[in-house]
Enzyme design. Structure first.
Site, mmCIF file in Angstrom:
data_model
loop_
_atom_site.group_PDB
_atom_site.id
_atom_site.type_symbol
_atom_site.label_atom_id
_atom_site.label_comp_id
_atom_site.label_asym_id
_atom_site.label_seq_id
_atom_site.Cartn_x
_atom_site.Cartn_y
_atom_site.Cartn_z
ATOM 1 N N SER A 222 -15.222 46.313 14.598
ATOM 2 C CA SER A 222 -13.945 45.609 14.482
ATOM 3 C C SER A 222 -12.835 46.571 14.076
ATOM 4 O O SER A 222 -13.005 47.385 13.165
ATOM 5 C CB SER A 222 -14.087 44.490 13.449
ATOM 6 N N HIS A 224 -9.833 46.241 12.551
ATOM 7 C CA HIS A 224 -9.152 46.247 11.244
ATOM 8 C C HIS A 224 -9.990 46.899 10.160
ATOM 9 O O HIS A 224 -9.479 47.315 9.134
ATOM 10 C CB HIS A 224 -8.653 44.841 10.855
ATOM 11 N N CYS A 349 -15.132 28.324 -3.127
ATOM 12 C CA CYS A 349 -15.172 26.905 -3.438
ATOM 13 C C CYS A 349 -15.121 26.154 -2.109
ATOM 14 O O CYS A 349 -14.095 25.643 -1.719
ATOM 15 C CB CYS A 349 -13.930 26.577 -4.244
HETATM 16 C C1 LIG Z 1 -20.078 43.159 8.411
HETATM 17 C C2 LIG Z 1 -18.995 42.337 9.035
HETATM 18 N N1 LIG Z 1 -19.255 41.681 10.154
HETATM 19 C C3 LIG Z 1 -18.321 40.954 10.778
HETATM 20 C C4 LIG Z 1 -17.049 40.823 10.276
HETATM 21 C C5 LIG Z 1 -16.045 39.986 10.993
HETATM 22 O O1 LIG Z 1 -15.085 40.775 11.557
HETATM 23 P P1 LIG Z 1 -13.606 40.188 11.857
HETATM 24 O O2 LIG Z 1 -12.923 40.096 10.541
HETATM 25 O O3 LIG Z 1 -13.006 41.201 12.757
HETATM 26 O O4 LIG Z 1 -13.824 38.868 12.508
HETATM 27 C C6 LIG Z 1 -16.732 41.489 9.094
HETATM 28 C C7 LIG Z 1 -15.371 41.349 8.553
HETATM 29 O O5 LIG Z 1 -15.082 41.100 7.459
HETATM 30 C C8 LIG Z 1 -17.721 42.250 8.459
HETATM 31 O O6 LIG Z 1 -17.463 42.873 7.310
#
Ligand SMILES: Cc1ncc(COP(=O)(O)O)c(C=O)c1O
Lengths: 410, 166
Positions: A222, A224, A349
């Site tokens: 991903s 970001h 929560c």
């Molecule tokens: C290990 C893991 N998998 C999947 C995701 C999901 O990614 P996205 O935020 O791009 O949907 C995250 C994001 O926080 C993550 O840390």
């Protein structure tokens, strides 16, 4: 009833006020972007890459070229071929396509068992569990107290019905770096037809790996999470692997994901990956230093605090997750926010009862330990001054939240 | 129905979290009760000091192990019952607390429920101890009191189930 409430974030922000210093440690959830990535993205929006890559005119071809160039950069970092990269818009989508798209292509198969580690991201666990009503079995692979997958348990769970196994390379909450090579060896030794997916969203840029070399079939990433823009992600689908689409539409350069690719965000994603990989050693040694400064500083200054996940080289360079007993996590995030320290809490929560993090429960934390956890991620943009500011404020914030509680630390 | 999930906290909740009113135990409280537990992730303790004639609430305080909404709910409730009779205090329900806080989203309703649960438990226990239950005090447990018991039980069971899996 909940939907009737109207409230303005503006009022909340006004009452909150601006603290004297602000340190953002919540890149787990979302965060800043590298300026290089932003620039690449803006160039796309305004100059080269704003068209639809499937259309037959020059501007469309420019976008197509941006996609191909981006794939070259990303595939080099991942250790795969550029044709094996499929773009989507989030890690959540990548995990869903990996699990659902693969299962969907195998509905007629006698293999009905999907193994996922008990600490996977919920976008893996919930996607897998959604298949139960279509006749699939979802079995969780146990982990030890540090979060490492139990290889013996994994081996004993595999049988002739096993369709796929999914284990994350780096856990998002407790930072454990799995021995993926060992895990894949166990899986493929038992049956090389079992497909292996890894959610590597939190591994990219922090752990050295090569997908081909590891023998992974599917892997999620991903943007970001590597300080690229939101709205871009990719799934590695190894050449020849059969997946069914889970969305339908038209006009895409990709068979498995219809609709317009977010070309500028993908371009920014590729730039962020490039920056992260070019400066891999520098960034990671810096993050490791800040991470350990934070962990050691907190554990030595706050009573009844425990680190979740392993230490040292088996922990990813950016992750700090600490439980403060007798200190409710969500209240602590608000108290820290008032002090300009932005973190997230492991508990949510989500219903009438507070749902402790499934990851912390899986590593054997008691409920009260799980409720008092906070998650912080350091980045290459942080300085030791930032960490010192955080270290000054955490004991005060924990002290304040504990002082409100009827449970007294003793 | 709106498609947007509202922000969890209102400005009022944030304000009360920052400057809670009536925080802290009363060591020689006439009335004291709790609802929730450490395992639940939220617990509210209520303390009441009565006026010398025993008729009115002279002072009410709280302690809370819980989120900001939890703390705010307990704080505002103690503010609301100050100077009231025990019967008047009994009749405050969780919806009133929720409204006073500027509304809570459904995921936070239980904060108001728990605050009222702690208060009603405390009042019931007080009269049970004295053996002179007033006519306004219902025989059957109210929704808020039951909620507190259910929440504690649910967590105990969940916690046991998790332990037994290990
Ligand atoms: C290990 C893991 N998998 C999947 C995701 C999901 O990614 P996205 O935020 O791009 O949907 C995250 C994001 O926080 C993550 O840390």
């Amino acid at each position: 009833m909940g939907s009737e409430i109207r409230r303005d974030a503006e009022d909340l922000i006004k009452i909150h006020g601006t603290p004297p210093r602000e340190v953002y440690l919540d890149s787990e959830n979302s965060g800043l972007i590298f300026p290089e990535a932003l620039k690449a993205m803006v160039d796309c929006y305004v100059a080269y890459g704003y068209g639809h890559p499937s259309i037959t005119h020059k501007v469309g071809w420019e976008s197509y070229e941006v996609l191909v160039k981006s794939s070259e950069v990303i595939s080099k970092a991942l250790g795969c071929s550029s044709d094996e990269i499929l773009y989507l818009h989030s890690g959540t989508e990548a995990n869903n396509l990996a699990v659902l798209g693969f299962a969907k292509a195998h509905v007629g198969s006698s293999r009905r068992k999907i193994l996922v580690s008990s600490i996977e991201h919920l976008s893996v666990i919930h996607a897998a569990e959604s298949l139960v009503k279509y006749g699939f079995d979802v079995v969780k692979i146990p982990v030890d107290v540090e979060g490492f997958v139990d290889l013996d348990a994994l081996s004993s769970l595999i049988d002739s019905n096993t369709l796929m196994v999914s284990v994350g390379m780096v856990n998002h909450e407790i930072g454990v770096i799995q021995d993926l090579r060992g895990i894949i060896e166990v899986v493929k030794d038992r049956d090389e037809n079992i497909v292996f997916h890894t959610d590597a969203v939190d591994a990219l840029g922090r752990v050295k790996f090569n997908l081909k070399d590891l023998g992974v079939d599917l892997a999620s990433f991903s943007s970001h999470k590597v300080f690229g823009p939101k709205g871009a992600a990719c799934l590695y689908v190894s050449d020849g692997l059969n997946l069914e689409p889970i969305l339908y539409g038209q006009l895409s350069t990709q068979r498995l994901w219809p609709g317009l690719e977010n070309v500028p965000a993908i371009c920014g994603f590729a730039k962020a990956v490039e920056v992260m990989m070019d400066r891999f050693d520098e960034f990671n040694s810096k993050m490791r230093g800040l991470r350990d400064m934070l962990i050691d500083g907190i554990l030595s200054s706050v009573d009844h605090s425990i680190l979740n996940g392993p230490r040292g080289g088996r922990r990813v360079s950016d992750n700090v997750n600490i439980s403060f007993i007798y200190c409710e996590g969500e209240a602590l995030t608000v108290e820290l926010s008032l002090r300009g320290v932005y973190v997230s809490s492991g508990s949510a929560c989500t219903s009438r009862i507070l749902q402790p993090s499934h990851v912390l429960i899986a590593i054997g934390r008691r409920f009260e330990e799980a409720h008092g956890s906070i998650l912080m991620k350091v980045t290459p943009m942080h300085s030791s001054d930032d960490i010192n500011y955080v270290l000054e404020n955490i004991p005060k914030a924990v002290g304040r939240v504990r002082s409100i509680s009827p449970f007294k630390v003793g | 129905m709106s498609n947007r999930i509202p922000l969890i906290y209102s400005p009022k909740v944030l304000e009360l979290f920052r400057n809670p009113k009536n925080l802290g135990a009363i060591p020689d409280a006439d009335i004291h009760g709790t609802a929730g537990s450490l395992a639940c992730g939220d617990m509210i303790a209520i303390y009441i000091k009565l006026s010398s004639d025993g008729k009115n609430i002279e002072k009410a305080t709280f302690e809370s192990y819980g989120c900001a909404a939890n703390i705010a709910a307990a704080s505002i409730m103690t503010e609301m019952i100050k100077g009231k009779s025990l019967e008047e205090a009994w009749n405050i329900d969780w919806k009133t607390i929720t409204e006073e806080l500027g509304g809570l989203p459904s995921v936070k309703y239980h904060c108001g429920v728990l605050a009222v649960g702690a208060l009603r438990r405390a009042i019931r226990k007080y009269f049970e101890g004295r053996g002179d239950k007033p006519s306004w005090l219902p025989e059957d447990l109210t929704h808020e009191e039951k909620h507190a018991i259910e929440e504690e039980k649910l967590m105990e069971q969940l916690s046991k189930r998790v332990q037994s899996l290990k």
